[in-house]
Enzyme design. Sequence first.
Site, PDB file in Angstrom:
ATOM      1  N   ASP A  11     -46.233 -15.152  -3.355  1.00  0.00           N
ATOM      2  CA  ASP A  11     -46.490 -14.516  -4.640  1.00  0.00           C
ATOM      3  C   ASP A  11     -45.409 -13.483  -4.983  1.00  0.00           C
ATOM      4  O   ASP A  11     -45.310 -13.010  -6.099  1.00  0.00           O
ATOM      5  CB  ASP A  11     -47.862 -13.816  -4.555  1.00  0.00           C
ATOM      6  CG  ASP A  11     -48.558 -13.798  -5.885  1.00  0.00           C
ATOM      7  OD1 ASP A  11     -48.261 -14.668  -6.721  1.00  0.00           O
ATOM      8  OD2 ASP A  11     -49.389 -12.898  -6.092  1.00  0.00           O
ATOM      9  N   ASN A  74     -58.257  -8.188 -12.762  1.00  0.00           N
ATOM     10  CA  ASN A  74     -58.834  -7.206 -11.847  1.00  0.00           C
ATOM     11  C   ASN A  74     -57.713  -6.473 -11.123  1.00  0.00           C
ATOM     12  O   ASN A  74     -57.739  -5.262 -10.944  1.00  0.00           O
ATOM     13  CB  ASN A  74     -59.789  -7.910 -10.894  1.00  0.00           C
ATOM     14  CG  ASN A  74     -60.716  -6.917 -10.250  1.00  0.00           C
ATOM     15  OD1 ASN A  74     -61.060  -5.895 -10.853  1.00  0.00           O
ATOM     16  ND2 ASN A  74     -61.079  -7.179  -9.010  1.00  0.00           N
ATOM     17  N   ARG A 148     -65.339  -5.893 -19.419  1.00  0.00           N
ATOM     18  CA  ARG A 148     -66.403  -6.268 -20.364  1.00  0.00           C
ATOM     19  C   ARG A 148     -67.472  -5.186 -20.389  1.00  0.00           C
ATOM     20  O   ARG A 148     -67.915  -4.759 -21.458  1.00  0.00           O
ATOM     21  CB  ARG A 148     -67.026  -7.611 -19.960  1.00  0.00           C
ATOM     22  CG  ARG A 148     -66.132  -8.789 -20.277  1.00  0.00           C
ATOM     23  CD  ARG A 148     -66.578 -10.014 -19.559  1.00  0.00           C
ATOM     24  NE  ARG A 148     -66.274  -9.904 -18.130  1.00  0.00           N
ATOM     25  CZ  ARG A 148     -66.174 -10.934 -17.303  1.00  0.00           C
ATOM     26  NH1 ARG A 148     -66.370 -12.149 -17.750  1.00  0.00           N
ATOM     27  NH2 ARG A 148     -65.883 -10.765 -16.034  1.00  0.00           N
TER      28      ARG A 148
HETATM   29  P1  AMP Z   1     -58.786 -11.894 -13.220  1.00  0.00           P
HETATM   30  O1  AMP Z   1     -58.549 -10.993 -12.044  1.00  0.00           O
HETATM   31  O2  AMP Z   1     -57.538 -12.346 -13.886  1.00  0.00           O
HETATM   32  O3  AMP Z   1     -59.732 -13.029 -12.902  1.00  0.00           O
HETATM   33  O4  AMP Z   1     -59.540 -11.000 -14.313  1.00  0.00           O
HETATM   34  C1  AMP Z   1     -60.853 -10.579 -14.104  1.00  0.00           C
HETATM   35  C2  AMP Z   1     -61.143  -9.439 -15.044  1.00  0.00           C
HETATM   36  O5  AMP Z   1     -60.880  -9.804 -16.387  1.00  0.00           O
HETATM   37  C3  AMP Z   1     -62.611  -9.024 -15.051  1.00  0.00           C
HETATM   38  O6  AMP Z   1     -62.891  -8.099 -14.026  1.00  0.00           O
HETATM   39  C4  AMP Z   1     -62.744  -8.373 -16.392  1.00  0.00           C
HETATM   40  O7  AMP Z   1     -62.411  -6.991 -16.271  1.00  0.00           O
HETATM   41  C5  AMP Z   1     -61.681  -9.025 -17.251  1.00  0.00           C
HETATM   42  N1  AMP Z   1     -62.257  -9.885 -18.296  1.00  0.00           N
HETATM   43  C6  AMP Z   1     -62.666 -11.155 -18.203  1.00  0.00           C
HETATM   44  N2  AMP Z   1     -63.153 -11.589 -19.372  1.00  0.00           N
HETATM   45  C7  AMP Z   1     -63.065 -10.552 -20.229  1.00  0.00           C
HETATM   46  C8  AMP Z   1     -63.425 -10.348 -21.602  1.00  0.00           C
HETATM   47  N3  AMP Z   1     -63.988 -11.317 -22.346  1.00  0.00           N
HETATM   48  N4  AMP Z   1     -63.190  -9.137 -22.153  1.00  0.00           N
HETATM   49  C9  AMP Z   1     -62.643  -8.141 -21.422  1.00  0.00           C
HETATM   50  N5  AMP Z   1     -62.283  -8.273 -20.136  1.00  0.00           N
HETATM   51  C10 AMP Z   1     -62.495  -9.455 -19.544  1.00  0.00           C
END
Ligand code: AMP
Length: 269
Positions: A11, A74, A148
């Site tokens: 990565d 995250n 969210r």
């Molecule tokens: P990832 O680590 O890329 O899977 O992102 C996960 C994070 O994306 C979650 O903990 C949320 O904080 C954020 N997330 C996912 N969907 C939404 C949404 N519809 N609106 C705001 N934040 C979101």
Amino acid sequence: MPEVPQVAVFDTAFHQTMPKYAFLYGIPYEAYEKYGLRRYGFHGTSHKYVSQRAAEMMQQHMSNLRIITCHLGNGSSIAAIKYGRSIDTSMGFTPLEGLVMGTRCGEIDAAIIPFLMKKENMSIEQIDEYLNKKSGVLGISGISSDFRDLEVAAAQGNERAQLALDVFAHMVRKYIGSYVAVMGGVDAIVFTAGIGENSPTMRSKICTGLEYLGTRLDPERNKVRGVAQRISIDGARVKIFVIPTNEELVIARDTKSICSGLFWGAENS
Ligand code: AMP
């Protein structure tokens, strides 16, 4: 399975093009020589994929473009990609550096660590957990690491949830500004990962005030979630995109090209 090649796609690999002056920390050089203490950066497969997709969507070659990719999930990181090469990124020796994240503190004054360890009588393991698991927007809001939840709470008037969102947006803007400076300009800004792909509110918050760069968010287009789309207005000099990341595809492509090389080597040895 002795004949099956084993491939590891790191990565950090995409960020190996960072110049030494960008990856070195301001600590004694011996720490770099002895322990490899330097900035490595992470989310490389994601930054690589979305920057290449942005170039495709702009129908331009990467070698003509300066792109800032914002992987906001995250774990969050930003990269400055000048003419196809990562020249700086916000994560460092570990994924703890850079932006405030879900539960990670991001950049802090290093002196906070011995201060807190003394005051709270913390062990190394405890401070490590504090900075990695209890900090970030979770630590600031006291509510959640999930944007969210924070957006809902902020809309209901929760001040600390609002503050956590404000801190996050402020830091993303700060990094964008600094990467414009180190690249001598920018042609495209890309949002990806959970927050970047799915939160029109956060994207709008980040982009408000970036108009001086020559860009403007299109509020209608910015409503998009999880679909590759330009979200800046027509004719803006600096384009803004939402591009869902696809790290698996980069790993598969890298594996294919590495294996082709291996097989080529084997056949020709
Ligand atoms: P990832 O680590 O890329 O899977 O992102 C996960 C994070 O994306 C979650 O903990 C949320 O904080 C954020 N997330 C996912 N969907 C939404 C949404 N519809 N609106 C705001 N934040 C979101």
